[in-house]
Design a protein around this motif. Structure first.
Motif, PDB file in Angstrom:
ATOM      1  N   GLY A 221      25.336  28.193  44.742  1.00  0.00           N
ATOM      2  CA  GLY A 221      25.728  26.822  45.021  1.00  0.00           C
ATOM      3  C   GLY A 221      24.916  25.814  44.231  1.00  0.00           C
ATOM      4  O   GLY A 221      23.951  26.178  43.533  1.00  0.00           O
ATOM      5  N   TYR A 222      25.321  24.568  44.358  1.00  0.00           N
ATOM      6  CA  TYR A 222      24.588  23.461  43.732  1.00  0.00           C
ATOM      7  C   TYR A 222      23.161  23.468  44.325  1.00  0.00           C
ATOM      8  O   TYR A 222      22.998  23.410  45.546  1.00  0.00           O
ATOM      9  CB  TYR A 222      25.332  22.161  44.056  1.00  0.00           C
ATOM     10  N   PRO A 223      22.154  23.590  43.478  1.00  0.00           N
ATOM     11  CA  PRO A 223      20.806  23.876  43.985  1.00  0.00           C
ATOM     12  C   PRO A 223      20.208  22.828  44.939  1.00  0.00           C
ATOM     13  O   PRO A 223      19.304  23.147  45.719  1.00  0.00           O
ATOM     14  CB  PRO A 223      19.964  23.964  42.701  1.00  0.00           C
TER      15      PRO A 223
ATOM     16  N   THR B 195      25.699  30.004  31.764  1.00  0.00           N
ATOM     17  CA  THR B 195      24.616  29.963  32.753  1.00  0.00           C
ATOM     18  C   THR B 195      24.620  31.236  33.594  1.00  0.00           C
ATOM     19  O   THR B 195      25.659  31.582  34.178  1.00  0.00           O
ATOM     20  CB  THR B 195      24.799  28.750  33.685  1.00  0.00           C
ATOM     21  N   PRO B 196      23.479  31.928  33.688  1.00  0.00           N
ATOM     22  CA  PRO B 196      23.431  33.125  34.543  1.00  0.00           C
ATOM     23  C   PRO B 196      23.690  32.741  36.000  1.00  0.00           C
ATOM     24  O   PRO B 196      23.125  31.774  36.505  1.00  0.00           O
ATOM     25  CB  PRO B 196      21.988  33.625  34.373  1.00  0.00           C
ATOM     26  N   GLY B 197      24.541  33.512  36.651  1.00  0.00           N
ATOM     27  CA  GLY B 197      24.915  33.196  38.035  1.00  0.00           C
ATOM     28  C   GLY B 197      23.745  33.147  38.982  1.00  0.00           C
ATOM     29  O   GLY B 197      23.730  32.372  39.952  1.00  0.00           O
ATOM     30  N   VAL B 198      22.725  33.943  38.687  1.00  0.00           N
ATOM     31  CA  VAL B 198      21.573  34.017  39.583  1.00  0.00           C
ATOM     32  C   VAL B 198      20.823  32.671  39.638  1.00  0.00           C
ATOM     33  O   VAL B 198      20.100  32.388  40.593  1.00  0.00           O
ATOM     34  CB  VAL B 198      20.655  35.209  39.168  1.00  0.00           C
ATOM     35  N   GLY B 199      21.064  31.832  38.648  1.00  0.00           N
ATOM     36  CA  GLY B 199      20.475  30.480  38.653  1.00  0.00           C
ATOM     37  C   GLY B 199      21.022  29.611  39.776  1.00  0.00           C
ATOM     38  O   GLY B 199      20.435  28.585  40.123  1.00  0.00           O
ATOM     39  N   PHE B 200      22.149  30.043  40.368  1.00  0.00           N
ATOM     40  CA  PHE B 200      22.734  29.286  41.487  1.00  0.00           C
ATOM     41  C   PHE B 200      22.443  29.961  42.825  1.00  0.00           C
ATOM     42  O   PHE B 200      23.019  29.603  43.848  1.00  0.00           O
ATOM     43  CB  PHE B 200      24.256  29.171  41.300  1.00  0.00           C
ATOM     44  N   GLY B 201      21.534  30.935  42.816  1.00  0.00           N
ATOM     45  CA  GLY B 201      21.198  31.654  44.041  1.00  0.00           C
ATOM     46  C   GLY B 201      21.387  33.147  43.835  1.00  0.00           C
ATOM     47  O   GLY B 201      22.117  33.576  42.932  1.00  0.00           O
TER      48      GLY B 201
END
Ligand code: PLP
Length: 356
Positions: free
Chosen positions: A96-98, A321-327
């Motif tokens: 999600g949006y961090p 953007t790597p997905g893990v950057g959103f959680g």
């Protein structure tokens, strides 16, 4: 080496000319050189009310149920400060949006992740939230059309959320920043359209993506009077409102012809179709988004999202953007933002084809 970036969700298209012109005119007025009001000009809030009436059939009181924000990020950050005590839970979507998570931490609350999984159409499974967490939760963030998964929500899902919120006395904060960025005749419903939503809810919407105005910093929240008022009280102590010059331009954006949105969407839709079919030809799996300007793409088996994104950058000069950057639940995916023109998309696909 040329780098083509699909990394950041910032429109590359300019703000429509009539909005820029309104800003230039507004800048000449001395009354706009002074401090603005905290809650936003009444004319701005009336313009929002009018928009919500036309788009969703809502009847909102501009004086009490609408507030101007310095971009929705500001509102999202400040919101928990109005309603949580230390140790309360804030439920947020992952990926999600961090800012949902970090603002909870800033307000000394405990963030609790609701995983968004492919098998559940990237909607949170409310049955999986332990009742001891739900009982101590004050806020639930939802975000549809969704960043980063581009998933959409049905009114049935919103009904489930309302039932859950009523059972546990939780405020629902619906982030609808991508509400107007929709394709193929799909129209995104607002959470507030659904019966019972007003009792539990507030909606955050923004001019950023709708009118290519990310740099202007203007958004708004609308919904339950008490909830809107809580946010207003916090903001009164934090900032001094949105520049009236920007608000006057925003009024023009909201009240004049919405053809500019259709023009923008046509461009994004062409880009979406191009990138979607190109990525599928490369053997990558993703859904064709009905909304947002993101493609949420599955990482090839056996690779992590950072590893795959790094490989694309190193070998093809393509940024996603790597997905893990959103959680943590974003692992297994990468996000492409449709913020490059057709020529660049074709070039990026060609480079990817050469290395994949
Ligand atoms: C889901 C979501 N909410 C809110 C925002 C913030 O938008 P703004 O502060 O420009 O209104 C963004 C920006 O990317 C977003 O993706």
């Amino acid at each position: 080496k040329e780098i083509i970036s699909f990394g950041v969700g910032d429109p590359d298209l300019p703000t429509p000319e009539h909005i820029v012109k309104a800003c230039c005119e507004a800048a000449k007025k001395p009354e706009n050189h002074r401090y603005p009001s905290y809650e936003g000009m009444l004319e701005f809030r009336e313009a929002v009310a009018e928009r919500c009436k036309r788009d969703y059939g809502l009847s909102l009181d501009p004086e009490r149920e609408i507030i101007a924000l310095i971009g929705s990020k500001e509102g999202i950050h400040n919101f928990p400060f109005a309603f949580v005590n230390p140790g309360d839970y804030v439920l947020y979507p992952d990926p999600g949006y961090p800012v949902y998570k970090t603002s909870a931490i800033f307000a000394c609350a405990k963030p609790y992740a609701m995983p968004l999984k492919k098998e559940n159409n990237f909607l949170p499974d409310l049955d999986k939230i332990p009742s001891e967490v739900a009982r101590k939760a004050k806020i639930m963030w939802i975000n549809y059309p969704n960043n980063p998964t581009s998933a959409i929500a049905t009114k049935d899902f919103y009904r489930e959320v309302i039932d859950f919120a009523q059972d546990y006395n939780i405020i629902v904060a619906s982030d609808e920043a991508y509400s107007k960025m929709t394709f193929d005749d799909y129209k995104a419903p607002s959470f507030l359209e659904v019966e019972g939503a007003y009792e539990v809810g507030i909606v955050f919407d923004s001019l950023s993506k709708t009118y290519n105005m990310t740099g202007w910093r203007i958004a708004y929240a609308f919904g339950n009077e008490k909830i809107v008022n809580g946010l207003k009280k916090v903001k009164t102590n934090v900032d001094s409102g949105v520049s009236q010059i920007i608000q006057e331009a925003a009024i023009v954006a909201l009240t004049s012809s919405q053809d500019c949105i259709r023009e923008t969407l046509k461009i994004y839709q062409t880009r979406r179709d191009l990138l979607y079919s190109g990525l599928r030809e490369l053997g990558l799996k993703c859904e064709k988004p009905k909304a947002t300007f993101y493609l949420w793409v599955e990482v090839p088996e056996g690779k992590g999202s950072i590893e795959f994104a790094t490989e694309l950058l190193d070998k093809a000069g393509v940024v996603c953007t790597p997905g893990v950057g959103f959680g943590e639940h974003g692992e297994g995916f990468v996000r492409f933002a449709l913020t490059q023109n057709e020529e660049k998309i074709k070039k990026a696909l060609k480079k990817m084809r050469e290395v994949m």
